[in-house]
Design a protein around this motif. Sequence first.
Motif, PDB file in Angstrom:
ATOM      1  N   MET A 127     -12.989  32.553  81.357  1.00 13.63           N
ATOM      2  CA  MET A 127     -12.344  32.593  82.667  1.00 13.63           C
ATOM      3  C   MET A 127     -12.024  34.030  83.043  1.00 13.63           C
ATOM      4  SD  MET A 127      -9.778  29.315  82.213  1.00 13.63           S
ATOM      5  CE  MET A 127      -8.776  30.125  80.971  1.00 13.63           C
ATOM      6  N   HIS A 128     -12.474  34.440  84.212  1.00 17.72           N
ATOM      7  CA  HIS A 128     -12.215  35.785  84.726  1.00 17.72           C
ATOM      8  C   HIS A 128     -11.501  35.686  86.067  1.00 17.72           C
ATOM      9  CE1 HIS A 128     -14.597  37.704  81.645  1.00 17.72           C
ATOM     10  NE2 HIS A 128     -15.659  36.967  81.955  1.00 17.72           N
ATOM     11  N   ASN A 129     -10.889  36.809  86.450  1.00 23.66           N
ATOM     12  CA  ASN A 129     -10.212  36.900  87.744  1.00 23.66           C
ATOM     13  C   ASN A 129      -9.281  35.706  87.953  1.00 23.66           C
ATOM     14  OD1 ASN A 129      -9.510  37.868  90.274  1.00 23.66           O
ATOM     15  ND2 ASN A 129     -11.296  36.964  91.293  1.00 23.66           N
ATOM     16  N   LEU A 130      -8.446  35.449  86.980  1.00 27.07           N
ATOM     17  CA  LEU A 130      -7.562  34.292  87.044  1.00 27.07           C
ATOM     18  C   LEU A 130      -6.533  34.437  88.145  1.00 27.07           C
ATOM     19  CD1 LEU A 130      -7.248  33.721  83.238  1.00 27.07           C
ATOM     20  CD2 LEU A 130      -7.922  31.972  84.890  1.00 27.07           C
ATOM     21  N   LYS A 131      -6.210  33.294  88.740  1.00 25.76           N
ATOM     22  CA  LYS A 131      -5.270  33.247  89.843  1.00 25.76           C
ATOM     23  C   LYS A 131      -4.096  32.344  89.466  1.00 25.76           C
ATOM     24  CE  LYS A 131      -9.185  33.505  93.051  1.00 25.76           C
ATOM     25  NZ  LYS A 131      -9.867  32.849  94.196  1.00 25.76           N
ATOM     26  N   PRO A 132      -2.952  32.516  90.108  1.00 23.84           N
ATOM     27  CA  PRO A 132      -1.811  31.642  89.796  1.00 23.84           C
ATOM     28  C   PRO A 132      -2.151  30.158  89.936  1.00 23.84           C
ATOM     29  CG  PRO A 132      -1.066  33.524  91.057  1.00 23.84           C
ATOM     30  CD  PRO A 132      -2.568  33.600  91.026  1.00 23.84           C
ATOM     31  N   GLU A 133      -3.021  29.828  90.868  1.00 18.95           N
ATOM     32  CA  GLU A 133      -3.393  28.419  91.050  1.00 18.95           C
ATOM     33  C   GLU A 133      -4.271  27.878  89.926  1.00 18.95           C
ATOM     34  OE1 GLU A 133      -3.739  30.929  93.255  1.00 18.95           O
ATOM     35  OE2 GLU A 133      -5.621  30.733  94.400  1.00 18.95           O
ATOM     36  N   ASP A 134      -4.690  28.730  89.006  1.00 17.80           N
ATOM     37  CA  ASP A 134      -5.413  28.265  87.819  1.00 17.80           C
ATOM     38  C   ASP A 134      -4.461  27.779  86.729  1.00 17.80           C
ATOM     39  OD1 ASP A 134      -7.674  31.006  88.315  1.00 17.80           O
ATOM     40  OD2 ASP A 134      -8.041  28.888  88.780  1.00 17.80           O
ATOM     41  N   VAL A 146     -13.606  27.349  90.979  1.00 15.26           N
ATOM     42  CA  VAL A 146     -13.796  28.277  89.858  1.00 15.26           C
ATOM     43  C   VAL A 146     -15.193  28.890  89.852  1.00 15.26           C
ATOM     44  CG1 VAL A 146     -12.163  26.939  88.489  1.00 15.26           C
ATOM     45  CG2 VAL A 146     -14.625  26.602  88.156  1.00 15.26           C
ATOM     46  N   LEU A 147     -16.068  28.426  90.730  1.00 19.20           N
ATOM     47  CA  LEU A 147     -17.441  28.917  90.757  1.00 19.20           C
ATOM     48  C   LEU A 147     -17.464  30.428  90.943  1.00 19.20           C
ATOM     49  CD1 LEU A 147     -20.357  27.846  90.697  1.00 19.20           C
ATOM     50  CD2 LEU A 147     -20.299  27.782  93.199  1.00 19.20           C
ATOM     51  N   GLY A 148     -18.215  31.080  90.073  1.00 19.96           N
ATOM     52  CA  GLY A 148     -18.314  32.534  90.123  1.00 19.96           C
ATOM     53  C   GLY A 148     -17.268  33.255  89.291  1.00 19.96           C
ATOM     54  N   ARG A 149     -16.252  32.546  88.842  1.00 14.26           N
ATOM     55  CA  ARG A 149     -15.193  33.167  88.028  1.00 14.26           C
ATOM     56  C   ARG A 149     -15.195  32.637  86.601  1.00 14.26           C
ATOM     57  NH1 ARG A 149      -9.999  32.202  89.213  1.00 14.26           N
ATOM     58  NH2 ARG A 149     -10.391  30.169  90.180  1.00 14.26           N
ATOM     59  N   PHE A 150     -15.565  31.380  86.428  1.00 16.72           N
ATOM     60  CA  PHE A 150     -15.569  30.735  85.109  1.00 16.72           C
ATOM     61  C   PHE A 150     -17.003  30.480  84.662  1.00 16.72           C
ATOM     62  CE2 PHE A 150     -11.192  28.372  85.426  1.00 16.72           C
ATOM     63  CZ  PHE A 150     -10.596  29.568  85.813  1.00 16.72           C
ATOM     64  N   THR A 151     -17.200  30.513  83.338  1.00 21.61           N
ATOM     65  CA  THR A 151     -18.507  30.201  82.757  1.00 21.61           C
ATOM     66  C   THR A 151     -18.317  29.283  81.574  1.00 21.61           C
ATOM     67  OG1 THR A 151     -19.383  32.372  83.409  1.00 21.61           O
ATOM     68  CG2 THR A 151     -20.610  31.134  81.744  1.00 21.61           C
ATOM     69  N   ILE A 152     -19.090  28.199  81.549  1.00 24.77           N
ATOM     70  CA  ILE A 152     -19.029  27.269  80.421  1.00 24.77           C
ATOM     71  C   ILE A 152     -20.299  27.419  79.596  1.00 24.77           C
ATOM     72  CG2 ILE A 152     -20.056  25.338  81.718  1.00 24.77           C
ATOM     73  CD1 ILE A 152     -18.173  23.467  80.142  1.00 24.77           C
ATOM     74  N   SER A 153     -20.137  27.353  78.274  1.00 25.77           N
ATOM     75  CA  SER A 153     -21.289  27.441  77.386  1.00 25.77           C
ATOM     76  C   SER A 153     -21.014  26.589  76.147  1.00 25.77           C
ATOM     77  CB  SER A 153     -21.564  28.886  76.982  1.00 25.77           C
ATOM     78  OG  SER A 153     -20.446  29.439  76.304  1.00 25.77           O
ATOM     79  N   ARG A 154     -22.081  26.313  75.404  1.00 28.21           N
ATOM     80  CA  ARG A 154     -21.942  25.465  74.212  1.00 28.21           C
ATOM     81  C   ARG A 154     -22.794  26.020  73.081  1.00 28.21           C
ATOM     82  NH1 ARG A 154     -23.051  18.867  73.756  1.00 28.21           N
ATOM     83  NH2 ARG A 154     -22.176  18.611  71.663  1.00 28.21           N
TER      84      ARG A 154
END
Length: 122
Positions: free
Chosen positions: A85-92, A62-70
Amino acid sequence: QVQLVESGGGLVQPGGSLRLSCTTSGRLSNIGEMGWYRQASGKERELVARINDGITRYSDSVLGRFTISRDFADDGAKSTVILQMHNLKPEDTALYSCNARGIRMLRGREFWGQGTQVTVSS
């Protein structure tokens, strides 16, 4: 002592975006690292992303596509962990669950939300 409630899952087309939220309440001063995990059908649960004191860690998938924040509420009564989550794929496609690790009085304990389903399909 600690409650985690996820929201934001759903059905999205490949290439689309979703934003997952995990609202945490309870003894927040006894919560350290938090993160998101996912479990696809027939597979083991895997780490997606974690955050602790602003330091983040991601799985390679998921590196480069997902971002976690709090974020913390002004009154300190609640905390929200966001997984963008961006650029989601079927495997997500999986059940995504929020996790919190206890510190201090809750050291050694882990807490989980009920999970939110993410389905990526055309």
